[in-house]
Design a protein around this motif. Structure first.
Motif, mmCIF file in Angstrom:
data_model
loop_
_atom_site.group_PDB
_atom_site.id
_atom_site.type_symbol
_atom_site.label_atom_id
_atom_site.label_comp_id
_atom_site.label_asym_id
_atom_site.label_seq_id
_atom_site.Cartn_x
_atom_site.Cartn_y
_atom_site.Cartn_z
ATOM 1 N N GLY A 57 -43.400 77.347 99.430
ATOM 2 C CA GLY A 57 -42.680 78.032 100.490
ATOM 3 C C GLY A 57 -41.297 78.473 100.085
ATOM 4 N N GLN A 58 -41.029 78.487 98.774
ATOM 5 C CA GLN A 58 -39.706 78.851 98.263
ATOM 6 C C GLN A 58 -39.849 79.856 97.122
ATOM 7 O OE1 GLN A 58 -36.822 77.770 99.544
ATOM 8 N NE2 GLN A 58 -37.862 76.459 101.034
ATOM 9 N N PRO A 59 -38.799 80.655 96.863
ATOM 10 C CA PRO A 59 -38.850 81.561 95.706
ATOM 11 C C PRO A 59 -39.041 80.780 94.418
ATOM 12 C CG PRO A 59 -36.955 82.056 97.108
ATOM 13 C CD PRO A 59 -37.525 80.763 97.603
ATOM 14 N N VAL A 60 -39.740 81.369 93.482
ATOM 15 C CA VAL A 60 -40.013 80.718 92.196
ATOM 16 C C VAL A 60 -39.341 81.508 91.085
ATOM 17 C CG1 VAL A 60 -41.812 80.091 90.539
ATOM 18 C CG2 VAL A 60 -42.158 79.685 92.989
ATOM 19 N N HIS A 61 -38.532 80.832 90.293
ATOM 20 C CA HIS A 61 -37.854 81.476 89.169
ATOM 21 C C HIS A 61 -38.480 81.004 87.857
ATOM 22 C CE1 HIS A 61 -34.887 83.346 91.677
ATOM 23 N NE2 HIS A 61 -34.430 82.193 92.134
ATOM 24 N N ASN A 62 -38.284 81.797 86.831
ATOM 25 C CA ASN A 62 -38.766 81.462 85.490
ATOM 26 C C ASN A 62 -37.667 80.758 84.719
ATOM 27 O OD1 ASN A 62 -40.219 83.930 86.541
ATOM 28 N ND2 ASN A 62 -41.487 83.471 84.768
ATOM 29 N N VAL A 63 -38.065 79.818 83.883
ATOM 30 C CA VAL A 63 -37.132 79.143 82.979
ATOM 31 C C VAL A 63 -37.751 79.177 81.588
ATOM 32 C CG1 VAL A 63 -35.936 77.689 84.639
ATOM 33 C CG2 VAL A 63 -38.096 76.905 83.706
ATOM 34 N N ASP A 64 -36.984 79.627 80.633
ATOM 35 C CA ASP A 64 -37.496 79.782 79.275
ATOM 36 C C ASP A 64 -36.295 79.697 78.337
ATOM 37 O OD1 ASP A 64 -39.910 80.964 77.513
ATOM 38 O OD2 ASP A 64 -38.042 81.929 76.903
ATOM 39 N N LEU A 65 -36.398 78.853 77.317
ATOM 40 C CA LEU A 65 -35.243 78.639 76.452
ATOM 41 C C LEU A 65 -34.824 79.893 75.706
ATOM 42 C CD1 LEU A 65 -36.025 75.096 74.991
ATOM 43 C CD2 LEU A 65 -34.361 75.700 76.768
ATOM 44 N N TRP A 66 -35.774 80.834 75.488
ATOM 45 C CA TRP A 66 -35.379 82.067 74.815
ATOM 46 C C TRP A 66 -35.099 83.189 75.808
ATOM 47 C CZ3 TRP A 66 -36.949 87.147 74.362
ATOM 48 C CH2 TRP A 66 -36.246 87.898 73.408
ATOM 49 N N MET A 67 -36.049 83.518 76.679
ATOM 50 C CA MET A 67 -35.887 84.691 77.539
ATOM 51 C C MET A 67 -34.767 84.510 78.552
ATOM 52 S SD MET A 67 -38.628 86.750 79.952
ATOM 53 C CE MET A 67 -38.407 85.721 81.419
ATOM 54 N N THR A 68 -34.782 83.406 79.287
ATOM 55 C CA THR A 68 -33.731 83.207 80.284
ATOM 56 C C THR A 68 -32.528 82.493 79.685
ATOM 57 O OG1 THR A 68 -34.470 81.042 81.106
ATOM 58 C CG2 THR A 68 -35.565 82.976 82.007
ATOM 59 N N GLY A 69 -32.764 81.698 78.637
ATOM 60 C CA GLY A 69 -31.687 80.962 77.997
ATOM 61 C C GLY A 69 -31.513 79.582 78.612
ATOM 62 N N GLU A 70 -31.060 78.640 77.794
ATOM 63 C CA GLU A 70 -30.913 77.261 78.258
ATOM 64 C C GLU A 70 -29.893 77.139 79.376
ATOM 65 O OE1 GLU A 70 -29.706 72.815 76.558
ATOM 66 O OE2 GLU A 70 -30.318 74.395 75.149
ATOM 67 N N ASP A 71 -28.752 77.839 79.270
ATOM 68 C CA ASP A 71 -27.721 77.720 80.299
ATOM 69 C C ASP A 71 -28.246 78.214 81.642
ATOM 70 O OD1 ASP A 71 -25.990 76.683 78.442
ATOM 71 O OD2 ASP A 71 -24.882 78.554 78.128
ATOM 72 N N ASP A 72 -28.989 79.323 81.617
ATOM 73 C CA ASP A 72 -29.554 79.873 82.843
ATOM 74 C C ASP A 72 -30.551 78.890 83.448
ATOM 75 O OD1 ASP A 72 -30.019 82.766 84.323
ATOM 76 O OD2 ASP A 72 -31.882 81.612 84.231
ATOM 77 N N ALA A 73 -31.409 78.312 82.604
ATOM 78 C CA ALA A 73 -32.407 77.355 83.085
ATOM 79 C C ALA A 73 -31.727 76.135 83.706
ATOM 80 C CB ALA A 73 -33.317 76.935 81.943
ATOM 81 N N ARG A 74 -30.721 75.615 83.017
ATOM 82 C CA ARG A 74 -30.007 74.451 83.551
ATOM 83 C C ARG A 74 -29.352 74.763 84.890
ATOM 84 N NH1 ARG A 74 -29.314 70.071 80.345
ATOM 85 N NH2 ARG A 74 -29.802 70.261 78.113
ATOM 86 N N ALA A 75 -28.760 75.948 85.000
ATOM 87 C CA ALA A 75 -28.079 76.317 86.243
ATOM 88 C C ALA A 75 -29.068 76.430 87.403
ATOM 89 C CB ALA A 75 -27.323 77.638 86.052
ATOM 90 N N ARG A 76 -30.226 77.038 87.150
ATOM 91 C CA ARG A 76 -31.217 77.199 88.223
ATOM 92 C C ARG A 76 -31.791 75.855 88.645
ATOM 93 N NH1 ARG A 76 -32.087 82.573 88.911
ATOM 94 N NH2 ARG A 76 -31.457 83.875 87.147
ATOM 95 N N LEU A 77 -32.060 74.998 87.690
ATOM 96 C CA LEU A 77 -32.616 73.690 88.021
ATOM 97 C C LEU A 77 -31.591 72.818 88.742
ATOM 98 C CD1 LEU A 77 -34.644 73.090 84.755
ATOM 99 C CD2 LEU A 77 -35.595 73.414 87.047
ATOM 100 N N HIS A 78 -30.327 72.896 88.346
ATOM 101 C CA HIS A 78 -29.290 72.126 89.037
ATOM 102 C C HIS A 78 -29.155 72.611 90.477
ATOM 103 C CE1 HIS A 78 -25.119 71.230 90.341
ATOM 104 N NE2 HIS A 78 -25.350 70.072 89.749
ATOM 105 N N ALA A 79 -29.159 73.919 90.683
ATOM 106 C CA ALA A 79 -29.060 74.455 92.043
ATOM 107 C C ALA A 79 -30.246 73.998 92.885
ATOM 108 C CB ALA A 79 -28.994 75.984 91.999
ATOM 109 N N ALA A 80 -31.428 73.980 92.275
ATOM 110 C CA ALA A 80 -32.616 73.521 93.006
ATOM 111 C C ALA A 80 -32.513 72.038 93.330
ATOM 112 C CB ALA A 80 -33.867 73.798 92.186
ATOM 113 N N ALA A 81 -31.997 71.252 92.386
ATOM 114 C CA ALA A 81 -31.887 69.807 92.594
ATOM 115 C C ALA A 81 -30.958 69.469 93.760
ATOM 116 C CB ALA A 81 -31.397 69.133 91.314
ATOM 117 N N LEU A 82 -29.954 70.300 93.994
ATOM 118 C CA LEU A 82 -29.003 70.047 95.082
ATOM 119 C C LEU A 82 -29.664 70.097 96.445
ATOM 120 C CD1 LEU A 82 -25.898 72.108 93.878
ATOM 121 C CD2 LEU A 82 -26.163 69.616 93.872
ATOM 122 N N GLU A 83 -30.802 70.808 96.552
ATOM 123 C CA GLU A 83 -31.418 71.006 97.866
ATOM 124 C C GLU A 83 -32.886 70.592 97.909
ATOM 125 O OE1 GLU A 83 -30.741 75.222 98.304
ATOM 126 O OE2 GLU A 83 -32.593 75.721 97.225
#
Length: 440
Positions: A57-83
């Motif tokens: 029931g929520q938007p789904v984002h991609n995380v990939d160490l090359w395409m999105t980059g590690e910093d981007d993946a960490r930021a998205r997962l941290h934001a998700a963890a907050l809620e």
């Protein structure tokens, strides 16, 4: 600030083992109990996220160490963890396949791995395979193993007995009702099936009868991952402020990363949508984006989309930018030959034709180098393009660090088209240039 949140990376020894079904069922199982669940997809896939979004029931984002980059993946997962009360990440291909792999992501971010193994044709070997997945790479975070497509309770007991250590998290029985329909690019879109949610509920019910599905919030806490807060980021420059970007969005043009829309809006653009499949004319806009999808499945309807074509042609003739990627590029040519051999007259904004193939024509990570920056992304298509146009030589493919010629980019005025799928967040400046025109 670190944020603890239970998280699980659902992986498998290979594609086709059922990891999408299990990941979506796990998300659905917990979401329908009232837990806040966020799901992510490892890798560049467009299709699996549709099922994960339906389940969570929520938007789904991609995380990939090359395409999105590690910093981007960490930021998205941290934001998700907050809620969230639970984060479910679906892996890509086999656990150790690709550079970087799902295992690389799990190890880098400390994500416990749940291995889903199709056990339909094995017994003792199940234990060897599970042991190998767990111990092949020292230090890999491990949650346990789930047997999928199991024949009987007796079969399940044999599989559990075969494990030499490692947590057996249960068995999901073999049932045709648990299979999600597929086509040449992967899973069918969840929105195309009126019973999509009931399909997920059926699998979630089966999962609820396993040790994995029976875990409550307290049990899930043993998989809590400390997600680090990302470093503060500067706000994106409003390079598209005051501009409207029209995005094709229907069953023929549906390969859209939600994160890409977020980038356009963060750059200041107003995003509006239209449906070429419904022959809707292009809305009043400064630029247009034709994303990928399944034009080959709707070629007859697209060949009759006269109002859409007329407005798009006027847009191009006025020198306004168009970015078309993969399926969004295909109807721009004069003809499209489908896999059954039928040829359809399409829009003719570019010379040449597109022909569907029986086998995969291209697959892999790619990057697009533009004057404003480098966009990362990928290519995945079953068609080939035959055109008299000279492509712009500005792409480089990336696979394990190797450099080679990538997908062609075709340019006609402010219209730019390629089989390349872009991850806009990898370079917002380069993204803005696509919608400002090639000379900006």
């Amino acid at each position: 600030m670190k944020r603890l949140c239970p998280a699980i990376l659902v992986a498998a020894p290979a594609s086709g083992q059922g990891k999408t079904t299990v990941a979506a069922a796990l998300a659905r199982l917990h979401a329908r109990t009232g837990r806040r669940v966020r799901a992510f997809k490892c890798g560049p896939d467009f299709l699996d996220p549709h099922w994960l979004a339906l389940a969570s029931g929520q938007p789904v984002h991609n995380v990939d160490l090359w395409m999105t980059g590690e910093d981007d993946a960490r930021a998205r997962l941290h934001a998700a963890a907050l809620e969230s009360d639970l984060i479910v990440i679906e892996g890509v291909m086999g656990l150790f396949d690709g550079e970087p792999s799902a295992a690389d992501l799990a190890q880098r971010l400390g994500l416990p791995v749940l291995a889903v193994i199709d056990a339909s044709a094995m017994a003792g070997t199940f234990g060897a395979l599970a042991f190998g997945l767990q111990h092949f790479r020292p230090g890999l975070p491990w949650a346990g193993v789930l047997a999928n497509r199991v024949a009987s309770e007796g079969h399940a007991k044999m599989l559990e007995d075969a494990l030499a250590g490692g947590a057996f998290l249960g068995a999901v029985m073999r049932d045709p009702a648990f299979t999600l329909p597929e086509r040449h690019l992967g899973l069918a879109l969840a929105a195309e099936l009126p019973d999509a949610l009931s399909r997920l509920d059926t699998v979630a019910d089966a999962l609820a009868r396993t040790p994995l599905g029976a875990m409550d919030g307290a049990a899930l806490s043993r998989w809590a991952v400390p997600f680090d807060a990302p470093a503060p980021r500067a706000a994106l420059p409003p390079l598209l402020a005051g501009r409207t970007v029209a995005v094709a969005n229907d069953a023929a043009f549906c390969f859209i990363y939600p994160a890409n829309l977020d980038v356009l809006r963060s750059l200041g653009a107003e995003v509006v949508f239209f449906s070429p499949l419904s022959d809707e004319p292009l809305p009043a806009c400064d630029a247009a984006w034709l994303p990928g999808g399944y034009p080959e499945l709707h070629a007859a309807a697209l060949s009759r989309s006269a109002r859409c074509l007329s407005s798009l042609r006027a847009h191009v003739q006025a020198g306004r930018p168009v970015w078309a990627e993969c399926g969004g590029m295909m109807p721009l040519f004069e003809q499209l030959t489908t896999s059954d051999g039928q040829t359809h007259a399409l829009w003719g904004l570019l010379p040449g034709r597109v022909v569907m193939q029986q086998r995969l024509a291209a697959l892999g990570p790619q990057q697009l180098t533009l004057p404003a920056g480098v966009l990362r992304g990928h290519t995945f298509h079953y068609s080939r393009c035959e055109s008299s146009m000279e492509p712009v030589d500005c792409t480089v493919s990336v696979r394990g660090g190797a450099r080679a010629r990538g997908e062609a980019v075709y340019r006609s005025g402010a219209l730019q088209a390629s089989y390349f799928h872009a991850w806009f967040a990898s370079s917002p400046e380069a993204t803005a240039s696509l919608f400002l025109g090639p000379d900006r």
